[in-house]
Design a protein around this motif. Structure first.
Motif, PDB file in Angstrom:
ATOM      1  N   ALA A  21      -8.737  -5.535   6.837  1.00 42.24           N
ATOM      2  CA  ALA A  21      -8.427  -4.180   6.367  1.00 42.24           C
ATOM      3  C   ALA A  21      -7.545  -3.490   7.405  1.00 42.24           C
ATOM      4  O   ALA A  21      -7.841  -3.534   8.600  1.00 42.24           O
ATOM      5  N   VAL A  22      -6.464  -2.881   6.946  1.00 43.83           N
ATOM      6  CA  VAL A  22      -5.575  -2.146   7.859  1.00 43.83           C
ATOM      7  C   VAL A  22      -5.302  -0.766   7.258  1.00 43.83           C
ATOM      8  O   VAL A  22      -4.703  -0.653   6.177  1.00 43.83           O
ATOM      9  N   GLN A  23      -5.781   0.267   7.952  1.00 40.75           N
ATOM     10  CA  GLN A  23      -5.549   1.629   7.454  1.00 40.75           C
ATOM     11  C   GLN A  23      -4.046   1.910   7.442  1.00 40.75           C
ATOM     12  O   GLN A  23      -3.381   1.788   8.482  1.00 40.75           O
ATOM     13  N   THR A  24      -3.527   2.257   6.274  1.00 42.13           N
ATOM     14  CA  THR A  24      -2.070   2.392   6.135  1.00 42.13           C
ATOM     15  C   THR A  24      -1.731   3.508   5.166  1.00 42.13           C
ATOM     16  O   THR A  24      -2.291   3.592   4.070  1.00 42.13           O
ATOM     17  N   ASP A  25      -0.775   4.338   5.587  1.00 44.81           N
ATOM     18  CA  ASP A  25      -0.171   5.291   4.661  1.00 44.81           C
ATOM     19  C   ASP A  25       1.197   4.713   4.301  1.00 44.81           C
ATOM     20  O   ASP A  25       2.060   4.563   5.183  1.00 44.81           O
ATOM     21  N   VAL A  26       1.408   4.406   3.033  1.00 48.45           N
ATOM     22  CA  VAL A  26       2.648   3.703   2.658  1.00 48.45           C
ATOM     23  C   VAL A  26       3.897   4.562   2.863  1.00 48.45           C
ATOM     24  O   VAL A  26       5.001   4.030   2.894  1.00 48.45           O
ATOM     25  N   ARG A  49      -8.063   5.218   2.970  1.00 51.53           N
ATOM     26  CA  ARG A  49      -9.525   5.318   3.091  1.00 51.53           C
ATOM     27  C   ARG A  49     -10.086   4.027   3.683  1.00 51.53           C
ATOM     28  O   ARG A  49     -10.456   3.090   2.968  1.00 51.53           O
ATOM     29  N   LEU A  50     -10.184   4.055   5.031  1.00 57.80           N
ATOM     30  CA  LEU A  50     -10.555   2.846   5.773  1.00 57.80           C
ATOM     31  C   LEU A  50     -11.958   2.356   5.415  1.00 57.80           C
ATOM     32  O   LEU A  50     -12.200   1.155   5.320  1.00 57.80           O
ATOM     33  N   GLU A  51     -12.897   3.307   5.205  1.00 58.73           N
ATOM     34  CA  GLU A  51     -14.276   2.877   4.967  1.00 58.73           C
ATOM     35  C   GLU A  51     -14.362   2.042   3.686  1.00 58.73           C
ATOM     36  O   GLU A  51     -15.125   1.078   3.606  1.00 58.73           O
ATOM     37  N   ARG A  52     -13.548   2.377   2.719  1.00 56.63           N
ATOM     38  CA  ARG A  52     -13.574   1.626   1.450  1.00 56.63           C
ATOM     39  C   ARG A  52     -13.033   0.208   1.619  1.00 56.63           C
ATOM     40  O   ARG A  52     -13.600  -0.747   1.103  1.00 56.63           O
ATOM     41  N   ILE A  53     -11.924   0.074   2.345  1.00 53.26           N
ATOM     42  CA  ILE A  53     -11.357  -1.282   2.489  1.00 53.26           C
ATOM     43  C   ILE A  53     -12.181  -2.107   3.473  1.00 53.26           C
ATOM     44  O   ILE A  53     -12.302  -3.320   3.312  1.00 53.26           O
ATOM     45  N   ASN A  54     -12.801  -1.449   4.452  1.00 49.77           N
ATOM     46  CA  ASN A  54     -13.715  -2.173   5.350  1.00 49.77           C
ATOM     47  C   ASN A  54     -14.891  -2.737   4.570  1.00 49.77           C
ATOM     48  O   ASN A  54     -15.317  -3.872   4.807  1.00 49.77           O
ATOM     49  N   ALA A  55     -15.407  -1.951   3.631  1.00 52.23           N
ATOM     50  CA  ALA A  55     -16.547  -2.411   2.827  1.00 52.23           C
ATOM     51  C   ALA A  55     -16.164  -3.635   1.988  1.00 52.23           C
ATOM     52  O   ALA A  55     -16.961  -4.571   1.820  1.00 52.23           O
ATOM     53  N   LEU A  56     -14.939  -3.652   1.503  1.00 56.94           N
ATOM     54  CA  LEU A  56     -14.485  -4.810   0.717  1.00 56.94           C
ATOM     55  C   LEU A  56     -14.350  -6.050   1.606  1.00 56.94           C
ATOM     56  O   LEU A  56     -14.734  -7.155   1.197  1.00 56.94           O
ATOM     57  N   VAL A  66      -1.015  -9.403   0.706  1.00 58.68           N
ATOM     58  CA  VAL A  66      -1.157  -8.032   1.208  1.00 58.68           C
ATOM     59  C   VAL A  66      -1.138  -7.097   0.000  1.00 58.68           C
ATOM     60  O   VAL A  66      -0.219  -7.158  -0.826  1.00 58.68           O
ATOM     61  N   ILE A  67      -2.153  -6.228  -0.093  1.00 61.69           N
ATOM     62  CA  ILE A  67      -2.254  -5.323  -1.248  1.00 61.69           C
ATOM     63  C   ILE A  67      -2.306  -3.882  -0.753  1.00 61.69           C
ATOM     64  O   ILE A  67      -3.227  -3.497  -0.022  1.00 61.69           O
ATOM     65  N   VAL A 105      -5.266  -9.091   2.582  1.00 61.01           N
ATOM     66  CA  VAL A 105      -5.057  -8.028   3.569  1.00 61.01           C
ATOM     67  C   VAL A 105      -5.014  -6.718   2.792  1.00 61.01           C
ATOM     68  O   VAL A 105      -4.108  -6.486   1.981  1.00 61.01           O
ATOM     69  N   LEU A 106      -6.048  -5.886   3.019  1.00 60.49           N
ATOM     70  CA  LEU A 106      -6.212  -4.669   2.223  1.00 60.49           C
ATOM     71  C   LEU A 106      -5.652  -3.467   2.979  1.00 60.49           C
ATOM     72  O   LEU A 106      -6.029  -3.234   4.130  1.00 60.49           O
ATOM     73  N   ALA A 107      -4.793  -2.690   2.307  1.00 60.12           N
ATOM     74  CA  ALA A 107      -4.196  -1.510   2.928  1.00 60.12           C
ATOM     75  C   ALA A 107      -4.464  -0.279   2.063  1.00 60.12           C
ATOM     76  O   ALA A 107      -4.332  -0.337   0.842  1.00 60.12           O
TER      77      ALA A 107
END
Ligand SMILES: NC(=O)c1ccc[n+]([C@@H]2O[C@H](COP(=O)([O-])OP(=O)(O)OC[C@H]3O[C@@H](n4cnc5c(N)ncnc54)[C@H](OP(=O)(O)O)[C@@H]3O)[C@@H](O)[C@H]2O)c1
Length: 245
Positions: free
Chosen positions: A59-64, A39-46, A10-11, A34-36
């Motif tokens: 990809a999981v949209q996350t505010d740490v 900016r969801l569009e960026r991690i979805n693209a990855l 998880v990153i 697991v990309l967090a």
């Protein structure tokens, strides 16, 4: 490198810079990423890019800064892939914060993302790691935790806190076979000086003159993760060869 394939990693802060470079490098070595990030569009693209290469990712949209979102991130990773092997607590910000400006709002933002974000990640993943009796938490600090520059006292304070938190965690986590690593990079070419508004001229010039590519960080991460389970790499500080500070 061995010992990376099929690990679930998880990153946080995976949408750019060091997190993105690590995600790409580890995915290429067969890890499940697991990309967090916000900016969801960026991690979805990855995720799409990794899937095209036959690799698993999520990809999981996350505010740490939001503990509930961090818990959901960890839950979704475990639900989808059955386990987590590594949490790379990488999300961070470095806005210009001279003390003389007394910009308490920005100071609190930096503290919230760089310290509370890391603590939220630790608290969200520890229940799983304790039950698994294994796991690896990598916290990203900075050369700024070792050297304090004029104008960067607040940022340095947060990165020093990350080192203290990690060392405290290291001792307590022993009983659960959990490994902890602090990575303190020097100047690396990412969005960091630009992400939080216009960077001050000195920082910009310094980065242009000195920075090295983000794959340097990814190689250090690979080294830490690829060690056998009995080896705990606790701290790595690295800089561009040309960086004096
Ligand atoms: N580059 C360097 O020279 C250097 C040196 C030493 C240490 N570091 C540390 O390395 C880490 C990564 O920075 P970078 O250089 O790769 O900078 P970057 O390119 O600006 O990346 C920062 C990442 O953090 C994420 N982020 C910021 N606030 C967040 C929040 N509230 N919730 C979730 N994610 C958040 C951003 O994603 P979203 O905006 O999409 O949320 C982005 O993916 C940071 O901790 C930084 O302090 C960098």
């Amino acid at each position: 490198m061995d010992n990376i394939e099929n690990k679930v990693i998880v990153i946080t802060g995976a949408s750019s810079g060091l997190g993105e470079a690590s995600a790409k490098a580890l995915s290429a070595k067969g890890a499940i990423i697991v990309l967090a990030a916000r900016r969801l569009e960026r991690i979805n693209a990855l995720v799409e890019e990794f899937s095209k290469n036959g690799k698993k990712a999520l990809a999981v949209q996350t505010d740490v800064t939001n503990f509930t979102q961090m818990q959901s991130l960890i839950e979704e990773a475990v639900k989808k892939f059955g386990k987590i092997d590594v949490l790379l607590n990488n999300a961070g910000i470095m806005p210009s914060t001279p003390m003389m400006d007394c910009d308490v709002t920005t100071w609190n933002q930096v503290i919230n993302v760089n310290i509370n974000g890391v603590l939220n990640g630790i608290a969200a993943v520890l229940p799983y790691f304790k039950e698994q009796k294994s796991g690896h938490i990598i916290n990203v600090s900075s050369v700024a935790a070792h050297k304090i520059g004029k104008g960067s006292g607040i940022y340095s304070a947060t990165k020093t806190a990350v080192r203290a938190i990690s060392e405290g965690l290291r001792m307590e986590a022993k009983d659960y076979n959990i490994r902890t690593t602090i990575i303190s990079p020097g100047v690396i070419d990412t969005e960091l000086p630009n992400a939080s508004g216009v960077p001050d001229q000195l920082t910009k010039q310094f980065y242009q003159a000195v920075a090295i590519p983000a794959d340097s960080f990814a190689r250090v991460i690979e080294f830490a993760i690829s060690q056998p389970e009995e080896v705990d790499i606790n701290e790595i500080l690295f800089r561009p060869t040309r960086q004096e500070y």
